[in-house]
Design a protein around this motif. Structure first.
Motif, PDB file in Angstrom:
ATOM      1  N   ALA A  24       0.852  -1.199   0.000  1.00  0.00           N
ATOM      2  CA  ALA A  24       0.000   0.000   0.000  1.00  0.00           C
ATOM      3  C   ALA A  24       0.880   1.238   0.000  1.00  0.00           C
ATOM      4  CB  ALA A  24      -0.912   0.006   1.230  1.00  0.00           C
ATOM      5  N   GLY A  25       0.612   2.128  -0.938  1.00  0.00           N
ATOM      6  CA  GLY A  25       1.435   3.330  -1.000  1.00  0.00           C
ATOM      7  C   GLY A  25       0.816   4.357  -1.922  1.00  0.00           C
ATOM      8  N   ILE A  26       1.187   5.604  -1.688  1.00  0.00           N
ATOM      9  CA  ILE A  26       0.737   6.681  -2.578  1.00  0.00           C
ATOM     10  C   ILE A  26       1.953   7.473  -3.027  1.00  0.00           C
ATOM     11  CG2 ILE A  26      -1.586   6.872  -1.613  1.00  0.00           C
ATOM     12  CD1 ILE A  26      -0.542   9.364  -0.059  1.00  0.00           C
TER      13      ILE A  26
ATOM     14  N   SER B  25       2.654   8.781   6.376  1.00  0.00           N
ATOM     15  CA  SER B  25       1.750   7.961   7.207  1.00  0.00           C
ATOM     16  C   SER B  25       1.410   6.643   6.524  1.00  0.00           C
ATOM     17  CB  SER B  25       0.446   8.699   7.490  1.00  0.00           C
ATOM     18  OG  SER B  25       0.704   9.823   8.235  1.00  0.00           O
ATOM     19  N   ILE B  26       1.163   6.704   5.216  1.00  0.00           N
ATOM     20  CA  ILE B  26       0.775   5.476   4.510  1.00  0.00           C
ATOM     21  C   ILE B  26       2.024   4.660   4.145  1.00  0.00           C
ATOM     22  CG2 ILE B  26      -0.316   4.553   2.413  1.00  0.00           C
ATOM     23  CD1 ILE B  26      -2.200   7.013   2.502  1.00  0.00           C
ATOM     24  N   ASN B  27       3.007   5.306   3.521  1.00  0.00           N
ATOM     25  CA  ASN B  27       4.144   4.558   2.956  1.00  0.00           C
ATOM     26  C   ASN B  27       5.100   4.029   4.028  1.00  0.00           C
ATOM     27  OD1 ASN B  27       2.925   5.634   0.703  1.00  0.00           O
ATOM     28  ND2 ASN B  27       4.713   6.648  -0.108  1.00  0.00           N
TER      29      ASN B  27
ATOM     30  N   SER C 127       9.189  -0.862  -2.224  1.00  0.00           N
ATOM     31  CA  SER C 127       9.808   0.462  -2.189  1.00  0.00           C
ATOM     32  C   SER C 127       9.648   1.100  -3.567  1.00  0.00           C
ATOM     33  CB  SER C 127      11.271   0.272  -1.780  1.00  0.00           C
ATOM     34  OG  SER C 127      11.986   1.457  -1.887  1.00  0.00           O
ATOM     35  N   SER C 128      10.707   1.708  -4.086  1.00  0.00           N
ATOM     36  CA  SER C 128      10.656   2.314  -5.424  1.00  0.00           C
ATOM     37  C   SER C 128      12.083   2.600  -5.879  1.00  0.00           C
ATOM     38  CB  SER C 128       9.886   3.638  -5.377  1.00  0.00           C
ATOM     39  OG  SER C 128      10.045   4.335  -6.598  1.00  0.00           O
ATOM     40  N   GLY C 129      12.278   2.585  -7.195  1.00  0.00           N
ATOM     41  CA  GLY C 129      13.557   3.049  -7.753  1.00  0.00           C
ATOM     42  C   GLY C 129      13.846   4.474  -7.324  1.00  0.00           C
ATOM     43  N   ALA C 130      12.767   5.209  -6.970  1.00  0.00           N
ATOM     44  CA  ALA C 130      12.932   6.604  -6.512  1.00  0.00           C
ATOM     45  C   ALA C 130      13.705   6.691  -5.201  1.00  0.00           C
ATOM     46  CB  ALA C 130      11.568   7.264  -6.349  1.00  0.00           C
TER      47      ALA C 130
END
Ligand code: NAP
Length: 251
Positions: free
Chosen positions: A92-94, A113-115, A141-144
Motif C-alpha cells: 500500500a502506498g501513494i 503515514s501510509i508509505n 519500495s521504489s527506484g525513486a
C-alpha cells in the motif's frame, strides 16, 4: 509442488496495480491470500474472484494501513480466517509528485503515514502472528529511493525511509527466522501511475529511453520477483534492496 504451498500471505493495497498482481501470483503458487484495500471494495472483490475462479483461496479485508486500530483489526481478521501468517507484503502506498514549494504538512504527512508508518504498523502486527516459526516480509519500495527525481523529494524520502527500515529490521530480527527485503520497481503501468499522469507522458518516454530493456514495467514483472523473494528459493536473501526496473540508469 507450488512455491508458496501451505503459506498464508497478507498483501496491503491489493485491490489494484502491483498489489493486485502480487495477490494473484501468490495465490497461483498456492498461498492463501488476504487482499487488503482502503476504499476500493469492488476492485478488491474482483481480485478475490479472479483468485477463487482460478482455484485459489483469498479474502478481501478493508483497512487503512495508516490507522493503527485498522491494522490491528486487519491482522485479527487474518488470524481468525487462516489461523496464522507467513508472508507480509507492504505494498500500500501513494505517490504525490509535487514541487517542493507545494509540499504541505498534509501532503508530507499523508505520504509518510501510509508509505512508512503504515508499513511499520503492519510489520508490528505481522511479527506477532508469525510467532516462533518466523516469516517473510517484502516492502514494496521504489527506484525513486535510490534515484530520486525532480518533484519527488518527499515520495522518494518515504521509500528511502522504508528501505532503511528493511535493513535495520533484517538485523533486529536476528535469530527469529524472519527475512525482510525491499523490491524497488521502476515505472510500472498501474491504475495509480495512469491517474498520476505518468503513463503516456514525456516523463515515461524519458524513463523508457533510459531503460536497457526498453519498456515500462507491468505489475506481473514485480509480482514474479515477489513470488521469488517470498519462496524458499530466496531463503538466503535478507536485508536487500532489489531493483526490478529493466536496468534503468542515468537519471
Ligand atoms: P495503485 O495502482 O495506486 O494502487 C494502490 C493500492 O494501495 C490500492 O490497492 C489502494 O487501495 C492501496 N492503498 C492506498 N492507500 C492505502 C491505505 N491507506 N491503506 C491501505 N491500502 C491503501 O498503486 P501502484 O502503482 O500499484 O503502487 C503500489 C506500490 O508500488 C506503492 O507502494 C508505490 O509507491 C510502489 N511503486 C509503484 C510504481 C509505479 O510506477 N506504479 C513504481 C515504484 C513503486 P484503495 O484503492 O482501496 O485505496
Amino acid at each position: 509442488m507450488k512455491k508458496l504451498e501451505n503459506k498464508v500471505a497478507l498483501v496491503t493495497g491489493a485491490s489494484k496495480g502491483i498489489g493486485a498482481s502480487i495477490a494473484k501470483y501468490f495465490a497461483a503458487e498456492g498461498a492463501k491470500v488476504i487482499v487488503n484495500y482502503a476504499s476500493s471494495k469492488t476492485d478488491a472483490e474482483k481480485v478475490v474472484k479472479a483468485i477463487t475462479d482460478n482455484g485459489g483461496t483469498a479474502v478481501a479485508v478493508q483497512a487503512d494501513v495508516s490507522i493503527q486500530t485498522d491494522v490491528i483489526k486487519l491482522f485479527d481478521e487474518a488470524k481468525n480466517t487462516f489461523g496464522t501468517l507467513d508472508i507480509l507484503v507492504n505494498n500500500a502506498g501513494i505517490y504525490n509528485y509535487q514541487p517542493v514549494e507545494e509540499v504541505s504538512a498534509e501532503t508530507f504527512n499523508q505520504q509518510f503515514s501510509i508509505n512508512v508508518l503504515g508499513s511499520v504498523f503492519a510489520i508490528q502486527s505481522a511479527v506477532k502472528l508469525f510467532g516462533e516459526k518466523g516469516g517473510n516480509i517484502i516492502n514494496i519500495s521504489s527506484g525513486a529511493s535510490n534515484t530520486p527525481l525532480p518533484t519527488g523529494s518527499v515520495y522518494s524520502a518515504t521509500k528511502a525511509a522504508l528501505d532503511t527500515i528493511t535493513i535495520a529490521l533484517s538485523k533486529e530480527f536476528a535469530g527469529r527466522n524472519i527475512r525482510i527485503n525491499s523490491i524497488l520497481p521502476g515505472v510500472v503501468e498501474t491504475e495509480g501511475s495512469h491517474s498520476a499522469g505518468f503513463i503516456g507522458s514525456e516523463f515515461e518516454a524519458k524513463l523508457v529511453a533510459n531503460t536497457p530493456l526498453g519498456r515500462t514495467g507491468q505489475p506481473e514483472d514485480i509480482a514474479k520477483a515477489a513470488v521469488f523473494l517470498a519462496s524458499d528459493d530466496a531463503g538466503w536473501i535478507n536485508g536487500e534492496k532489489i531493483s526490478v526496473s529493466g536496468g534503468i540508469y542515468g537519471l
